[in-house]
Design an enzyme around this catalytic site. Structure first.
Site, short mmCIF file in Angstrom:
data_model
loop_
_atom_site.label_atom_id
_atom_site.label_comp_id
_atom_site.label_asym_id
_atom_site.label_seq_id
_atom_site.Cartn_x
_atom_site.Cartn_y
_atom_site.Cartn_z
N TRP A 531 0.84 -1.21 0.00
CA TRP A 531 0.00 0.00 0.00
C TRP A 531 0.87 1.26 0.00
O TRP A 531 0.45 2.30 -0.48
CB TRP A 531 -0.92 0.01 1.22
CG TRP A 531 -2.04 -0.97 1.11
CD1 TRP A 531 -2.15 -2.16 1.77
CD2 TRP A 531 -3.20 -0.86 0.30
NE1 TRP A 531 -3.31 -2.80 1.42
CE2 TRP A 531 -3.98 -2.02 0.53
CE3 TRP A 531 -3.66 0.10 -0.59
CZ2 TRP A 531 -5.19 -2.24 -0.12
CZ3 TRP A 531 -4.88 -0.12 -1.23
CH2 TRP A 531 -5.63 -1.28 -0.99
N GLN A 567 -11.44 2.03 -0.40
CA GLN A 567 -10.10 2.61 -0.39
C GLN A 567 -9.93 3.66 0.70
O GLN A 567 -8.89 4.32 0.77
CB GLN A 567 -9.78 3.23 -1.75
CG GLN A 567 -9.70 2.22 -2.87
CD GLN A 567 -8.61 1.19 -2.63
OE1 GLN A 567 -7.59 1.47 -2.03
NE2 GLN A 567 -8.84 -0.02 -3.09
N TRP A 571 -5.90 3.17 -0.47
CA TRP A 571 -5.17 4.14 -1.28
C TRP A 571 -5.45 5.58 -0.85
O TRP A 571 -4.55 6.41 -0.80
CB TRP A 571 -5.52 3.93 -2.74
CG TRP A 571 -4.63 4.61 -3.71
CD1 TRP A 571 -3.28 4.48 -3.79
CD2 TRP A 571 -5.02 5.52 -4.73
NE1 TRP A 571 -2.80 5.26 -4.82
CE2 TRP A 571 -3.86 5.90 -5.41
CE3 TRP A 571 -6.25 6.02 -5.14
CZ2 TRP A 571 -3.89 6.77 -6.49
CZ3 TRP A 571 -6.28 6.89 -6.21
CH2 TRP A 571 -5.10 7.26 -6.87
N LYS A 604 -23.86 -9.01 -0.62
CA LYS A 604 -22.54 -8.93 -1.23
C LYS A 604 -22.41 -9.99 -2.31
O LYS A 604 -22.96 -11.08 -2.19
CB LYS A 604 -21.48 -9.21 -0.16
CG LYS A 604 -20.89 -7.99 0.47
CD LYS A 604 -19.79 -8.42 1.43
CE LYS A 604 -19.45 -7.26 2.34
NZ LYS A 604 -18.66 -7.66 3.48
#
Length: 1004
Positions: A531, A567, A571, A604
């Site tokens: 990451w 994220q 990120w 999901k």
RNA sequence: CGGCCCGUAGCUCAGCUGGUCAGAGCGGGGUUCUUAUAAAGCCCUGGUCGCGGGUUCGAGUCCCGCCGGGCCGACCA
């Protein structure tokens, strides 16, 4: 030869003598159209042309989040890319230079695991045996293989990004930039080594960071929960009870912790005495008698017998101590403490001076010191430990508990909390600056900034940066064997390496440095969290600061990034953290973060459920435009996307076909009236615009304003809602109201004005839609632009429309809105009275703000009344229109004629006649009806393109041909088109009628 | 345990700074218009806008509490 129907044919080959347009047909094969557009973009290098066109324009900086290419892309990857693409295309049309470089996250555990799977490895040692160099080479190749799959999908959905020169996190230049950044952080004292308890995967044999942890929690995990007797050394017959869900940590026990403010009790049960928190007496099994109340202070310092004496460490241990973290929510109110297997435990042990020693190895198996369980994996040892304690009378109670427990996010192994020496970035010290940096970022949806995201930053942990793995950026820290001096290396030059030298393990571990003390420095074995690599892309993609300093300076911070909500701690976080640490500002200004894609019931998607929606299947059936539009319009960003192929396909009929047919309609009639869109060709027609023309242009100009405002605020939902309404307005109001003008051959100028108006509205509409549905808009644009060399060859090379000040007309828009409300208010009255809309009526009484005369005329037509009677606005201010439903004979007769005319039109449609193909109409009716028809014959004949309308006997009606019959006010009638046999009622082509392909409008 | 989001017609969802906001689409039922439309318009499916308080002349729309769902944290010794 099959015509490539979706594409405009070269002018001259196929066109009307008067028309610049080639014919087009109704749409039916969207994937084929999209394939054609993709080929056009490719062959015409349209994407490259767009970049070139804006080469010297002010930049709009976008960062592509690098996907880890270790598997096939899913439909959720299309989601974020759809939102990225529309913003980028829009900004380019607004005149910005939008460089967009693809990137690939090549490092990390996911890639290693994929290769391990391929090689059939089950343990980390297998990699060492196989050879790290070969292993890493396979990792590199695996990434390259999956990248090809990602590129295919990227192109297919029309996501315009430069795939030709991507950044990759595993290149030597990239790694060197990362090293540089780590050196900066090291020198500022934020990169430190620490012995801490971290989540640890015994299969991958590496610790994980907290932001990796969240992805691996599983619910309802069954674990043993045991309550254990710790026998007090000085008080025979008295035990302290402690509770744990990890029996495997019991051999590592060194202390028991009590809460300083918690009241405890000594109770008698059978022939023994037990100590538990008073609030937790309920956990005792069987009857008991409270012997004494005990303060925590009285317990502190008591010594107890180790559960597993053979595993007992040397030194001071096995005492009761006080600790603030103890609660009485669960267990006995007394906490079993094993320094190496709990964060609180470790801190406590270090404070109290208790030994911290592992009883379990890095592979998750007991060490030889714990003789009874040596070599057993901890989870397998649990039941054996319980049996053993039971046999020795130390087990008070054993149950099963279901709770949430973390698993490795990549390999599903249950994680252990395990004390290790790791390298950390002390992000907790930077919390305030991260929060401040985050405050400068605009989020869509906005609540993320202070909500989920802000909240997460508040509870930030230090970043566990190191990974004891192989395929990653080597942690550039060298340690002196002699004096333990640390050195963080920030460039290849410091190591004396060539620029083309691969920097990965195992090579890098052979590089040594000489310490100031003369000793030899060797690199630490770890690689770093992948990451970190992706968070470094703003500078590392440029090989900053070694090269491209100006390019980096101009592109930092980015205007825009867009990734899924997951994220937040991926990120989004690493970008922010690294940028704040290195440059003291956030790495981006605006974020769109769409929520999850789930199945149609809200679950999901997962392979094991079998409910994964395959993007390729949707693209093959409904096309990329449909999928993209569905993402833009189905829910607001931030809500879940409940997807199914059927729901996506609705976009085709609800939206795309209507849009397509708008342009088919325009071209069809442009060809018949000779409309030429070339600038100057329609001069002088502006003055002949009708109120409907002015309205549709005002409506379009208004939409331009709104769409620009929304997109400038990164609100694609709002922009698309406006555009959907606009398409509906143009189709169901402007075109419907204006149809007769388009085909009026007695007024070709009027028809051309209508065409010019629709052309103007439609080109702007298509430009506004281009960022969202880039395929169909491209085809429509090219069809409309045919024969005009001065027009851009691609809609994506045009400038986004400006709101035309001359077209804007808020008053007209308001008046028309009121008119439409009045019409809607009146229609139910006809329905209730069973009076058809085509039946003319004398008058309607309208109570509303006054309308301009030309709007009132439209109102009268829509209501189908001969006169409008005005009435004062009612007290509630709500405009009304009340129909006078009284029918006169004259009105009735007019209604009859209109019905007959409509029947004829319907017959024409069923026979698939050309718009102006003449016919002969024959009908049968009684005298009264026939008289009405006869009186109106000239008008009817013109309306239905009949060269003659002849009456025949009512009976017998013809047996041949398609006949329409009915009853009007008790009067039977029939009507048919002469010379057009084919009596069946199906809408198929009648024999002798023109073939349905080519389509209407194609031949003179 | 904490944070955020959501809870509006059978289904999927719009409703911006409080006052035509009680809506759209789909499904079903009915009907109308139309040679651009594998279309469209309109009506019906009569929704206490999760529940209870409060602020206000006026609240899906703001505040508080509760219930339910989701996501994210924390805890899980």
């Amino acid at each position: 030869m099959r015509q490539r129907w979706w594409r405009a044919v070269e002018p001259g080959a196929d066109k009307e003598p008067m028309s610049v347009f080639a014919s087009v047909t109704p749409m039916f094969d969207i994937p084929a159209l999209e394939a054609e557009v993709l080929a056009f973009w490719q062959e015409g290098a349209i994407f490259e042309e767009g970049l070139r066109q804006r080469a010297s324009a002010p930049p709009f900086v976008f960062h592509e989040g690098p996907p880890t290419a270790n598997g096939l892309p899913g439909v959720h990857h299309v989601l974020a890319r759809a939102f990225k693409d529309c913003i980028l295309r829009y900004q380019q049309m607004r005149g910005r230079r939008v460089d967009r470089r693809a990137g690939w996250d090549a490092h990390g555990l996911p890639v290693e695991l994929e290769v391990e799977r391929q090689l059939g490895f089950s343990r980390k040692a297998d990699i060492e045996t196989y050879g790290v160099e070969r292993f890493n080479q396979l990792c590199r190749e695996s990434v390259s293989r999956y990248i090809a799959e990602w590129e295919t999908l990227t192109r297919r959905i029309g996501y315009w990004i430069d795939l030709g020169d991507p950044y990759r996190t595993d290149t030597a230049d990239y790694i060197e930039s990362v090293w540089w950044s780590l050196q900066q952080i090291f020198e500022r004292g934020w990169l430190t080594q620490g012995y801490r308890v971290t989540p640890y995967c015994p299969r991958c044999q590496t610790s994980l960071s907290t932001h990796e942890l969240n992805q691996g929690y599983q619910e309802n995990v069954a674990d043993p929960a045991v309550t254990v007797r710790f026998r007090l050394r000085e008080r025979p017959g008295v035990s302290v009870l402690a509770w744990t869900t990890t029996p495997w940590t019991l051999p590592g026990n060194v202390a028991l912790a009590v809460g300083p403010a918690i009241p405890y009790a000594r109770v008698r049960q059978g022939d023994e005495e037990l100590i538990v928190a008073r609030d937790r007496l309920g956990m005792l099994t069987g009857p008991y008698e409270v012997v004494a109340e005990v303060d925590a202070a009285e317990l502190v310092g008591l010594r107890y017998e180790p559960l597993f004496p053979e595993a007992a460490p040397p030194g001071d241990a096995f005492r009761v101590v006080a600790a603030d973290f103890v609660t009485t929510d669960e267990g006995t109110g007394i906490v079993h403490t094993a320094g190496a297997y709990g964060e609180d435990d470790l801190v406590l042990c270090q404070r109290e001076g208790f030994p911290v020693r592992h009883t379990v190895g890095l592979d998750g198996r007991f060490l030889p010191e714990v003789a009874a369980f040596a070599g057993l994996f901890v989870k397998d040892a649990d039941p054996r430990i319980i049996e053993d304690l039971e046999a020795r009378g130390l087990l008070y109670r054993a149950e099963e508990i279901r709770h949430t427990y973390p698993f490795c996010w990549r390999c599903d192994t249950p994680l252990l909390y395990y004390a290790l020496t790791s390298w950390f970035i002390r992000t907790t010290q930077l919390r305030d600056r991260l929060v401040a940096g985050n405050a400068e970022v605009a989020w869509v949806p906005p609540h993320l900034r202070d909500g989920r995201r802000g909240n997460w930053l508040e509870s930030l942990q230090d970043w566990n940066l190191s990974r004891t793995r192989y395929w990653g950026t080597p942690l550039p820290i060298w340690v002196c064997a002699a004096c333990r001096q640390l050195r963080c290396v920030g460039s290849r030059a410091e190591l004396g390496l060539d620029p083309d030298q691969d920097l990965h393990k195992p090579f890098i571990d052979t590089v040594t440095l000489t310490c100031a003390c003369g000793g030899t420095m060797r690199r630490v074995p770890e690689v770093i969290d992948g990451w970190y690599d992706s968070g470094a892309m703003p500078f590392a993609q440029w090989h900053y600061p070694f090269e491209n300093q100006a390019a980096f300076a101009a592109a930092h911070p980015a205007d825009f990034i867009c990734e899924g909500i997951d994220q937040t701690r991926g990120w989004f976080y690493t970008l922010l953290a690294e940028s704040v640490m290195l440059f003291d500002e956030p790495a981006y200004r605006n974020v769109i973060s769409p929520s999850h894609v789930v199945d149609r019931t809200g679950r999901k998607m997962s392979k094991s459920w079998g409910n994964v929606v395959d993007p390729v299947a949707i693209l093959d059936r409904s096309g990329a435009d449909a999928l993209r539009w569905w993402f833009y319009t189905t829910v607001s960003v931030g809500q879940e996307y409940r997807i199914s192929p059927e729901r996506v396909h609705e976009v085709v009929s609800r939206f795309l076909l209507i849009l397509w047919n708008l342009h088919v309609f325009l071209i069809t009639y442009s060809r018949t009236c000779g409309f030429d869109p070339t600038p100057g060709a329609a001069d002088g027609e502006r003055e002949r615009r009708t109120v409907m023309d002015r309205w549709v242009l005002a409506r379009t100009a208004e939409a331009v304003q709104i769409v620009r405002r929304r997109l400038d605020a990164y609100d694609a939902n709002g922009a698309c809602r406006q555009l959907a309404t606009l398409v509906d307005d143009v189709s169901t109001w402007y075109v419907r109201r204006s149809r007769s003008r388009f085909r009026d051959d007695r007024d070709p100028v009027g028809a051309r004005v209508a065409c010019a108006t629709l052309y103007r509205a439609l080109t702007q509409l298509v430009q506004m839609l281009a960022p969202f549905i880039p395929f169909m808009t491209e085809t429509i644009w090219r069809n409309l632009a045919a024969g005009q060399p001065q027009v851009a060859r691609s809609v994506h090379l045009t400038d986004f429309p400006e709101p035309d000040q001359d077209d804007l007309d808020p008053e007209l828009l308001a008046g028309m809105a009121q008119l439409r409300r009045l019409v809607e208010a009146a229609r139910p009255q006809r329905q209730a009275a069973k009076v058809a809309i085509r039946q003319p009526l004398t008058a309607a009484t309208v109570a509303s703000d006054p309308l301009p005369a030309e709007l009132e005329a439209i109102l009268a037509e829509e209501l189908n009344v001969r006169a409008i009677v005005h009435a004062p606005l009612p007290p509630d201010g709500r405009p009304t229109a009340t129909l006078d439903l009284t029918l006169t004979d004259e009105l009735r007769e007019e209604g009859w004629v209109r019905t007959i005319a409509r029947r004829i039109q319907d017959l024409r449609r069923l026979a698939r006649l050309e718009p102006r193909q003449p016919v002969t109409v024959v009908y049968g009716a009684g005298d009264r009806l026939a008289a009405a028809v006869a009186a109106a014959t000239p008008q009817v004949a013109r309306q239905v393109y009949a060269d003659a309308i002849r009456r025949q006997a009512l009976a017998p009606r013809p047996a041949e041909g398609r006949v329409s019959e009915g009853i009007l006010d008790d009067q039977p009638y029939w009507v048919m088109l002469e010379g057009l046999p084919g009596a069946r009622n199906d809408p198929g082509p009648a024999p002798g009628a023109p073939d349905p392909d080519p389509p209407p409008g194609e031949r003179p």
